[in-house]
Design an enzyme around this catalytic site. Structure first.
Site, short mmCIF file in Angstrom:
data_model
loop_
_atom_site.label_atom_id
_atom_site.label_comp_id
_atom_site.label_asym_id
_atom_site.label_seq_id
_atom_site.Cartn_x
_atom_site.Cartn_y
_atom_site.Cartn_z
N ASP A 342 -7.97 -36.13 18.00
CA ASP A 342 -8.16 -36.46 16.60
C ASP A 342 -7.14 -37.51 16.15
O ASP A 342 -6.01 -37.54 16.62
CB ASP A 342 -8.00 -35.20 15.75
CG ASP A 342 -8.17 -35.48 14.26
OD1 ASP A 342 -9.30 -35.81 13.87
OD2 ASP A 342 -7.17 -35.41 13.52
N GLU A 397 -11.11 -40.24 18.84
CA GLU A 397 -11.59 -40.54 17.49
C GLU A 397 -10.78 -41.74 17.02
O GLU A 397 -9.62 -41.60 16.63
CB GLU A 397 -11.38 -39.34 16.57
CG GLU A 397 -12.03 -39.54 15.20
CD GLU A 397 -11.18 -39.08 14.02
OE1 GLU A 397 -11.76 -38.92 12.94
OE2 GLU A 397 -9.96 -38.89 14.17
#
Length: 689
Positions: A342, A397
């Site tokens: 993330d 991401e």
């Protein structure tokens, strides 16, 4: 050693430059980054005996039970004046069990077994580290290496609980083979139930895994597993990095979930949040030793202004130990198969992507704005993971478009396997918000689907959890809105809003699946057009769970049209599983006709035809094909079982003619109803891939 000694040559730099010639002016930057990576590897070898040992630090830090049942506690707290252990085991005496100070800010405590030879600290008992600061404060902390933390119903703060079960879960099933085509079901355990409550690991194992298997997904991406004190953070404000969230159940129940997924041939990825951490002090990493640094940068560099969270100091040896061991822990202890990292953009740049609209100019990806400590950490993480676990999958991401993100480290890349194609969901939302159906730009849609660097694999998705969150709407809700409350009955004819919504929902997904990447992702429930949005209990909604659930019950009856969307998603995945277009090279696009609203392309010797026109059907539309032969329909979105109008006969055989068309040697005539997607396969080709 001088840094110049680490200006080593990148082993396969030529491969990188051949694949992406735009990197040529930045060859020295790539070289230098690789040199910094090699320097860290060499230092690991010299100081720790190599990364294998270094990344097993979870076996020496925190609490360890020795063969004789004595216990060893070890922490890194460089700014502390003294450390003590307190808990149930010593009647919460703050001074009876002092740690001994070691070099490099380490502290250790040995506790012998009790007289009956059992451990002095029993399973499920509570503990705290008492930190005495140089300023004379006494702080109560949870070990950063804590493997289980719980919160009493009426308490705000989490407790460190010693987890050492007498009968730990034993994995029964081997890891499945790494899939060539990745079809990801993005999941959150806590909302995986129609009931208004926090759902459990056990519920997911018994009630959700069978649905995922039925739908044809071969990979689950689990969100919000690393412990987070604030439920509404969606798991992105991590407080205990080694602890599986206790609000869903025990560590053993999570192990069972992963084991059962493996038995179904499904791999499991962890949503890893190494980009930042919660600001919590009493039950988080922040100010563990009383200083404002420790695991983080001190001062403003250690603060993320938008996320209100702390930022890791990736240049710190002990932070590298902590984070790299954390990755190893989840793979070894729980048998996860990889990670979705993330917030990679925030890690890569000192500006964290805040206020930076990336134009694609390569100068933006090099220079002083890049945090090379974080970049080298990601190179190390990917190199170590892929060396130790050949089939490990890592997904980034990342929104800036950093080149060589998904190239091997040996080519000077960062080593990720995939990046998320984050422009695709934004494009679909933009189209549905801003354009009438007749104004959809076929060329622009195709460009968005195919705009990715050659050789870098992308995970395509029409929508993820981001689009479902409160403040936005799912695609189904953009398409059908309040009509979903009253008009989704399959027992009455569709009105125009539902008809349009159901047809476009399927077409958007199939186009994204077949054209947008080398993997596909769907957020749980969105496959069947889950109504409304996602919102966790918080003060602003009176702590309501009404929107923090997934109404799987909607697809458990054929009286509602949600079942039709579910069936299409299932058959789309099963068709891909048979023909393997995600594992194939990018598509050959032959038509993107603006007036007709038609897109045609071939991928993996499969022909995909999309007619987005709201009213025009085409009785004899010429379609270009490569291999000659007889083609038949394998999937069509207009099927009655999918909420379509049943205008296509699947017994129809389409024969090619040796008539060159759109630079391909053969072509054929096909009937394409309005708002319909068709998948055609050649009956004379062996599709084993």
């Amino acid at each position: 050693m001088a840094e110049s000694e680490y200006n080593v040559s990148v082993p396969h730099m030529n491969s990188l430059l051949q694949m992406d010639p735009y990197l040529k002016p930045f060859e020295n930057d790539v070289q230098r980054r690789y040199g910094l990576f090699k320097k860290q590897l060499t230092l690991l070898e010299e100081a720790e005996g190599g990364f294998d040992q270094f990344t097993r630090s979870y076996k020496s830090y925190g609490v360890q039970r020795m063969p004789d049942n004595s216990l060893v506690f070890k922490e890194w707290a460089p700014a502390a004046e003294a450390l003590f252990l307190t808990g149930d085991f010593n009647g919460w005496d703050n001074f009876s069990h002092p740690y001994t100070k070691k070099e490099f800010g380490k502290w250790e405590l040995h506790i012998p077994p009790k007289e009956d030879k059992t451990p002095a600290v029993t399973h499920n008992s509570k503990l705290k580290v008492v930190v005495h600061t140089r300023a004379g404060e006494r702080l109560y902390r949870i070990s950063p290496w804590a493997k289980y933390v719980t919160r009493h119903e009426k308490s705000v703060i989490y407790d460190w609980v010693h987890w050492d079960p007498p009968q730990p879960y034993i994995h029964k099933h081997p890891r499945p083979q790494k899939p060539r085509s990745l079809r990801i079901y993005e999941s959150h355990v806590g909302i995986a139930s129609p009931e208004g409550k926090v759902a459990s690991y056990s519920n997911f194992t018994h009630n959700v895994l069978p649905r995922i298997k039925d739908l044809g997904y071969n990979c689950i991406q689990l969100m919000a597993i690393m412990e987070h004190a604030y439920y509404a953070s969606f798991g992105y404000q991590v407080t205990s990095f080694f602890a599986a969230s206790s609000r869903f159940g025990t560590p053993e129940e999570l192990k069972e979930l992963i084991d059962v997924a493996h038995s179904l041939g499904i791999i499991v990825l962890l949503d890893a949040v190494h980009s930042h951490a919660s600001k919590n002090t009493e039950d988080g990493l922040n100010q563990f030793d009383g200083s404002d640094s420790c695991f983080f940068h001190s001062g403003p560099r250690g603060e993320h202004s938008l996320w209100d969270s702390k930022l890791f100091n990736y240049s710190s040896w002990e932070v590298l130990r902590f984070l790299l061991s954390n990755l190893r822990w989840w793979l070894e202890e729980y048998r996860f198969d990889g990670f979705r990292f993330d917030g990679v953009t925030s890690m890569l740049y000192h500006h964290h992507g805040i206020g930076s609209g990336f134009s694609g100019d390569y100068a933006e990806y090099f220079g002083l704005q890049v945090d090379e400590d974080a970049l080298v950490y990601l190179m190390l993480a990917n190199h170590i993971l892929h060396t130790l676990y050949e089939d490990c999958i890592t997904i980034a991401e990342e929104v800036s478009g950093m080149p060589n993100l998904c190239c091997p480290v040996q080519e000077g890349g960062l080593g990720f396997d995939y990046r998320l194609a984050m422009a695709i969901p934004d494009k679909w939302i933009q189209i549905l918000k801003e354009f009438k159906d007749e104004d959809w730009d076929m060329g622009n849609i195709v460009h968005t689907m195919t705009n990715r660097r050659y050789g870098e694999k992308c995970i395509a998705y029409a929508e993820s959890h981001d689009q479902a969150l409160v403040g936005d709407k799912t695609l189904a809700f953009w398409l059908m809105d309040k009509e979903m409350y009253t008009s989704m009955s399959a027992l009455i004819p569709m009105n125009s809003v539902i008809d349009r919504g159901i047809q476009l929902h399927k077409m958007i997904r199939l186009l994204t699946h077949s054209l947008g990447g080398e993997g596909y992702l769907n957020f749980m429930g969105n496959e069947f057009g889950h109504p409304e949005w996602l919102d966790f209990p918080r003060v602003g909604n009176n702590e309501s769970y009404h929107y923090a659930r997934r109404q799987f019950n909607l697809v458990d009856t054929d009286r509602l049209r949600y079942w039709q969307l579910y069936a299409f998603d299932r058959d789309m995945n099963r068709t891909e599983d048979k023909y393997g277009w995600l594992a194939a090279p990018p598509a050959n696009i032959s038509v993107k006709h603006q007036g007709d609203k038609v897109i045609v392309f071939e991928r993996a010797n499969v022909i995909f035809i999309f007619n987005f026109h709201p009213t025009n059907s085409y009785s004899s539309y010429r379609v270009a094909v490569g291999p000659p032969g007889k083609y038949k329909i394998k999937l069509d979105s207009d099927g009655i079982q999918y909420g379509g109008h049943g205008r296509l006969d699947h017994n129809t055989e389409f024969f090619t003619e040796p008539m060159e068309f759109k630079n391909l040697p053969n072509s054929m005539l096909v009937y394409i109803p309005c708002r319909t997607a068709i998948v055609l396969v050649n009956e004379e080709i062996d599709y084993c891939y």
